[in-house]
Structure formats: structure tokens, C-alpha cells
Design an enzyme around this catalytic site. Structure first.
Site, mmCIF file in Angstrom:
data_model
loop_
_atom_site.group_PDB
_atom_site.id
_atom_site.type_symbol
_atom_site.label_atom_id
_atom_site.label_comp_id
_atom_site.label_asym_id
_atom_site.label_seq_id
_atom_site.Cartn_x
_atom_site.Cartn_y
_atom_site.Cartn_z
ATOM 1 N N GLY A 1 0.838 -1.194 0.000
ATOM 2 C CA GLY A 1 0.000 0.000 0.000
ATOM 3 C C GLY A 1 0.874 1.245 0.000
ATOM 4 O O GLY A 1 2.006 1.214 0.492
ATOM 5 N N GLN B 1 2.796 9.929 0.976
ATOM 6 C CA GLN B 1 4.101 9.266 1.049
ATOM 7 C C GLN B 1 4.957 9.554 -0.182
ATOM 8 O O GLN B 1 6.142 9.217 -0.203
ATOM 9 C CB GLN B 1 3.926 7.751 1.188
ATOM 10 C CG GLN B 1 3.429 7.328 2.562
ATOM 11 C CD GLN B 1 3.373 5.821 2.655
ATOM 12 O OE1 GLN B 1 2.419 5.211 2.192
ATOM 13 N NE2 GLN B 1 4.399 5.213 3.226
ATOM 14 N N CYS C 1 5.860 -0.103 7.084
ATOM 15 C CA CYS C 1 5.481 1.076 6.300
ATOM 16 C C CYS C 1 6.652 1.458 5.406
ATOM 17 O O CYS C 1 7.795 1.453 5.861
ATOM 18 C CB CYS C 1 5.142 2.227 7.252
ATOM 19 S SG CYS C 1 4.685 3.760 6.421
ATOM 20 N N LEU C 2 6.373 1.776 4.145
ATOM 21 C CA LEU C 2 7.465 2.100 3.210
ATOM 22 C C LEU C 2 8.212 3.371 3.600
ATOM 23 O O LEU C 2 9.318 3.600 3.124
ATOM 24 C CB LEU C 2 6.911 2.222 1.784
ATOM 25 C CG LEU C 2 6.439 0.906 1.150
ATOM 26 C CD1 LEU C 2 5.903 1.146 -0.252
ATOM 27 C CD2 LEU C 2 7.555 -0.122 1.128
ATOM 28 N N HIS D 1 -4.384 1.539 7.785
ATOM 29 C CA HIS D 1 -3.038 2.115 7.798
ATOM 30 C C HIS D 1 -2.941 3.266 6.788
ATOM 31 O O HIS D 1 -2.450 4.354 7.111
ATOM 32 C CB HIS D 1 -2.020 1.006 7.486
ATOM 33 C CG HIS D 1 -0.601 1.449 7.390
ATOM 34 N ND1 HIS D 1 0.368 1.078 8.311
ATOM 35 C CD2 HIS D 1 0.042 2.227 6.474
ATOM 36 C CE1 HIS D 1 1.529 1.629 7.968
ATOM 37 N NE2 HIS D 1 1.365 2.321 6.845
ATOM 38 N N GLU D 2 -3.432 3.021 5.563
ATOM 39 C CA GLU D 2 -3.317 4.040 4.508
ATOM 40 C C GLU D 2 -4.247 5.235 4.767
ATOM 41 O O GLU D 2 -3.888 6.384 4.504
ATOM 42 C CB GLU D 2 -3.590 3.431 3.132
ATOM 43 C CG GLU D 2 -2.666 2.283 2.728
ATOM 44 C CD GLU D 2 -1.189 2.595 2.848
ATOM 45 O OE1 GLU D 2 -0.798 3.772 2.743
ATOM 46 O OE2 GLU D 2 -0.421 1.638 3.078
ATOM 47 N N HIS E 1 -2.642 7.531 7.115
ATOM 48 C CA HIS E 1 -1.608 8.357 6.471
ATOM 49 C C HIS E 1 -2.195 9.693 5.996
ATOM 50 O O HIS E 1 -1.568 10.740 6.123
ATOM 51 C CB HIS E 1 -1.037 7.645 5.235
ATOM 52 C CG HIS E 1 0.188 6.827 5.511
ATOM 53 N ND1 HIS E 1 1.333 7.358 6.065
ATOM 54 C CD2 HIS E 1 0.464 5.517 5.284
ATOM 55 C CE1 HIS E 1 2.255 6.409 6.172
ATOM 56 N NE2 HIS E 1 1.753 5.282 5.706
HETATM 57 CO CO CO Z 1 2.609 3.429 5.620
#
Ligand code: CO
Length: 199
Positions: free
Chosen positions: A44, A49, A92-93, A134-135, A138
Site C-alpha cells: 500500500g 508518502q 510502512c514504506l 493504515h493508509e 496516512h
Molecule cells: Co505506511
């Protein structure tokens, strides 16, 4: 050229604005985000991000770039129901290599728009539910590290500090702009209210 920003880039704490227009430039951004996500072995990726302060994200819980049928784009998402809770490892990226247990709703109902500007409603559980939560977090500047219990935070705290120090070093060396300059860019973009063509 989009790049994934790392903690503590100010985009990650930015309150993103709703997308106002779903057009070809948005579709291009979405495709570029999927490509970046696969390149970094993610499932995701939220727009902020990649320093785009707009309320949308891309998902593919299979993590498999060839499974286009599993791709999901949620625009202006709203989680309207949450049911029971479960704790699982999460990453998380924007925190490459960091994993920690996070408690989240097991099941959710989410409403959003798709890339054809059609309203969609989705019931999700397990990994898909977790990824959507999670997204969606963000987009409001909330990060999974905000949800850690004391013990998890004690374990990963030093690692988080390393991200902060690496980011500040890059700023000191001029590789990354100052927080003020980055925030100015985000403000300028968000004032264009979802017009992703102008960048
Ligand atoms: Co993340």
C-alpha cells in the site's frame, strides 16, 4: 518523478485535502505510485508518502505486480464502520525495515471513490482491513508508530531515532530541503485542490 519520502518528512504529518477532480493526471500519478510500491515490495502507498497532499492511496495486498486484478485505488476514503480488534505486525514504506505489532479493527466498512469517480463501498477484514486503516491514517498525518504500545515503542524507539538522525543529516548536507521549504511545497500543492496536473 515521484519518490517515497521517509520519516520524519513533513508530508507524513500533513493533513491531506480531498481530491476534487479525477482526471488523467491523477490516473498517471496512481500508476506511478503502484510502480513505486511494487519496486519497494509494499502492499500500500498513500499519496502523501510521495509528497502529494491529497486524500487517496493505492493498495494491492497480494504485493504481486502481475496481479492487476487485485489493485485498489481509494479516493477520499472514509471508514464508516469498525468491528472488533486484532494485533498484527505492521510495516510502512516510509520506515523501511521497521516492523511492530499494531492493534486495529479486524473488520471495517469503507466508502470511497474509484478512478472512474464512482462511489464504492467495501467490507474488508484481515490484511485488507489493516492496510486500508493504515493508509487512511496516512492521509490525516497519522502513522503506525503512533499506535504502538509502550513495550513496542521501547523496542523500536532507537530505530525511529535513527530515521530522524539520517533525515536531519540529509537536510544538513542539502540533499533534502528544510522542513519549512517542504511544508511550503505541500501548502502550495494542497491549495490547488486536487489539481495534480500542476506540479
Ligand atoms: Co505506511
Amino acid at each position: 518523478m515521484l519518490r517515497i519520502v521517509k520519516y520524519p518528512h513533513p508530508a507524513l504529518r500533513y493533513e491531506s485535502v480531498p481530491v476534487q477532480r479525477i482526471d488523467d493526471s491523477l490516473r498517471d500519478q496512481v500508476r506511478a505510485m503502484f510502480d513505486l510500491m511494487y519496486e519497494h515490495q509494499g502492499i500500500g502507498l498513500a499519496a502523501n508518502q510521495v509528497a502529494l497532499p491529497f486524500r487517496f492511496f493505492v493498495l494491492n495486498v497480494s504485493g504481486d505486480a502481475t496481479r492487476r486484478d487485485e489493485e485498489l485505488v481509494l479516493i477520499n476514503p472514509e471508514i464508516v464502520k469498525r468491528h472488533s480488534s486484532v494485533e498484527e505486525e505492521e510495516g510502512c514504506l516510509s520506515f523501511p525495515g521497521l516492523y511492530a505489532p499494531v492493534r486495529r479493527a479486524r473488520k471495517i466498512k469503507v466508502r470511497a471513490f474509484d478512478l472512474n469517480a464512482q462511489p464504492i463501498e467495501l467490507d474488508a477484514d484481515d490484511l485488507l482491513s489493516r492496510a486500508i486503516q493504515h493508509e487512511t491514517d496516512h492521509l490525516s498525518g497519522r502513522l503506525f508508530i503512533d499506535l504502538l504500545d509502550k513495550r513496542a515503542l521501547a523496542t523500536v524507539g532507537p530505530r525511529i531515532q535513527e530515521y530522524v538522525e539520517a533525515f536531519r543529516r540529509s537536510q544538513a548536507q542539502g540533499e533534502i530541503a528544510s522542513d519549512a521549504a517542504l511544508t511550503n511545497d505541500l501548502d502550495a500543492l494542497s491549495k490547488r485542490l486536487g489539481d495534480l496536473a500542476v506540479r
